[in-house]
Design a protein around this motif. Structure first.
Motif, short mmCIF file in Angstrom:
data_model
loop_
_atom_site.label_atom_id
_atom_site.label_comp_id
_atom_site.label_asym_id
_atom_site.label_seq_id
_atom_site.Cartn_x
_atom_site.Cartn_y
_atom_site.Cartn_z
N PHE A 117 23.42 -63.03 -18.10
CA PHE A 117 24.24 -63.33 -19.27
C PHE A 117 24.01 -62.21 -20.28
O PHE A 117 22.86 -61.94 -20.64
N ARG B 103 18.40 -66.84 -20.80
CA ARG B 103 19.26 -67.53 -19.83
C ARG B 103 19.01 -66.95 -18.43
O ARG B 103 18.37 -65.92 -18.29
N PRO B 104 19.51 -67.62 -17.38
CA PRO B 104 19.22 -67.17 -16.01
C PRO B 104 19.69 -65.73 -15.74
O PRO B 104 20.71 -65.29 -16.25
N ARG C 200 30.27 -70.16 -21.57
CA ARG C 200 29.24 -69.15 -21.32
C ARG C 200 29.53 -68.26 -20.11
O ARG C 200 29.02 -67.15 -20.02
N LYS C 201 30.36 -68.74 -19.17
CA LYS C 201 30.62 -67.93 -17.97
C LYS C 201 31.29 -66.61 -18.33
O LYS C 201 31.19 -65.63 -17.57
N ARG D 45 19.96 -76.21 -15.62
CA ARG D 45 19.17 -76.25 -16.85
C ARG D 45 19.79 -77.21 -17.87
O ARG D 45 19.08 -77.98 -18.52
N HIS E 233 22.45 -72.00 -11.88
CA HIS E 233 21.12 -72.25 -12.46
C HIS E 233 21.23 -72.66 -13.93
O HIS E 233 20.42 -73.46 -14.41
N TYR E 234 22.22 -72.13 -14.62
CA TYR E 234 22.43 -72.55 -16.01
C TYR E 234 22.90 -74.01 -16.06
O TYR E 234 22.46 -74.78 -16.91
#
Length: 281
Positions: free
Chosen positions: A279, A224-225, A148-149, A130, A126-127
């Motif tokens: 996140f 964030r998601p 970011r993961k 986006r 989903h990120y």
């Protein structure tokens, strides 16, 4: 144009993938001699119906290099770039097969190891969507996803140890003792691997421990998601968790998305598990 492919370990079904405008690569799940494509010709609910009825643990198979190559061939046919997001390389050989297949397409296919699975892989997807809708280039998206993961947290309370025992993850003696004491194990995905991070007696204490661990992680980044996941044929445990964790969500969001977990992780956690993915701040 940039296209996104994700494997079904992200707990999507075909209809939702089509609605999101992405390609779903199903992991295979086998009950005895019957083989199904996760989320394609067996829904997540149908999977749990079979899991509960079956005396044997089903088997799942990674997506091989040939199947990935077929997907990539079709997706790049018009010169488009592809970002493929896969289940953690430490949980399956799927990522390795995707990388091998991608090498045949001259840099048009980028493979991202989610270092996660289930709803953890889903929030990364989903990120990615986006970022794609934000107009970023393929290189910018891949770079941001890989950075970011590392902040994704997945925590889950399991209702039973039976399926971990069947899969050989814990001993039969430990499972029997746990069941007798009504122990609810809490697991997390840490550096791509599933780890036991706590135990609680009873579902309420399990839910409370889950909330404590969320706070310990630094809390949820609501910018964030984020999502919840549940397993089995009923969402009663999910509703109970939402009630027990009301303070966590109230004032931060108007709604909490939730999804039924699919076969890849459902095989090992069994029914009535509750999971949260986000996140960390």
């Amino acid at each position: 144009m940039i296209k996104i492919l994700v494997d079904s370990a992200a707990d999507l079904e075909l209809a939702e993938a089509e609605e999101l405008g992405i390609t779903l690569a199903p992991i295979l799940v086998r009950f005895g001699k019957d083989e199904f494509m996760d989320g394609v010709n067996i829904t997540h609910r149908e999977f749990f119906e079979k899991l509960i009825e079956s005396g044997e643990l089903p088997q799942t198979s990674q997506i091989n290099e040939f199947r990935f190559a077929e997907y990539f061939k079709n997706l790049t046919a018009d010169g488009d770039d592809v970002i493929a997001i896969t289940i953690s390389s430490k949980l399956s050989g799927t990522y390795s097969c995707a990388v091998k297949a991608a090498k045949k397409f001259g840099g048009k296919v980028r493979v991202v190891d989610s270092l996660n699975a289930s709803i953890g892989e889903r929030v990364l997807l989903h990120y990615a969507l986006r970022l794609l809708n934000g107009g970023l280039t393929v290189d910018e998206i891949v770079k941001e996803l890989n950075e970011r993961k590392q902040k994704i947290q997945v925590l889950a309370v399991l209702d039973t140890l039976k399926y971990l025992r069947k899969g050989g993850r814990i001993s039969a003696a430990a499972a029997i003792a746990g069941e007798m004491l009504s122990i609810k194990p809490v697991v997390s995905v840490i550096k791509g691997e599933v780890k036991l991070v706590g135990k609680a007696i009873g579902s309420k204490k399990g839910n409370n421990l889950l909330n404590q661990l969320i706070e310990k992680c630094g809390g949820i980044d609501f910018e964030r998601p984020y999502t919840l996941g549940y397993s089995g044929l009923s969402d009663d445990y999910l509703k109970k968790y939402l009630h027990d964790s009301e303070k966590l969500w109230k004032g931060n969001t108007d709604s909490v998305p939730s999804y039924l977990i699919g076969s890849t992780i459902g095989t090992h956690v069994g029914p009535n598990a509750i999971a949260v993915a986000f996140f960390a701040k």
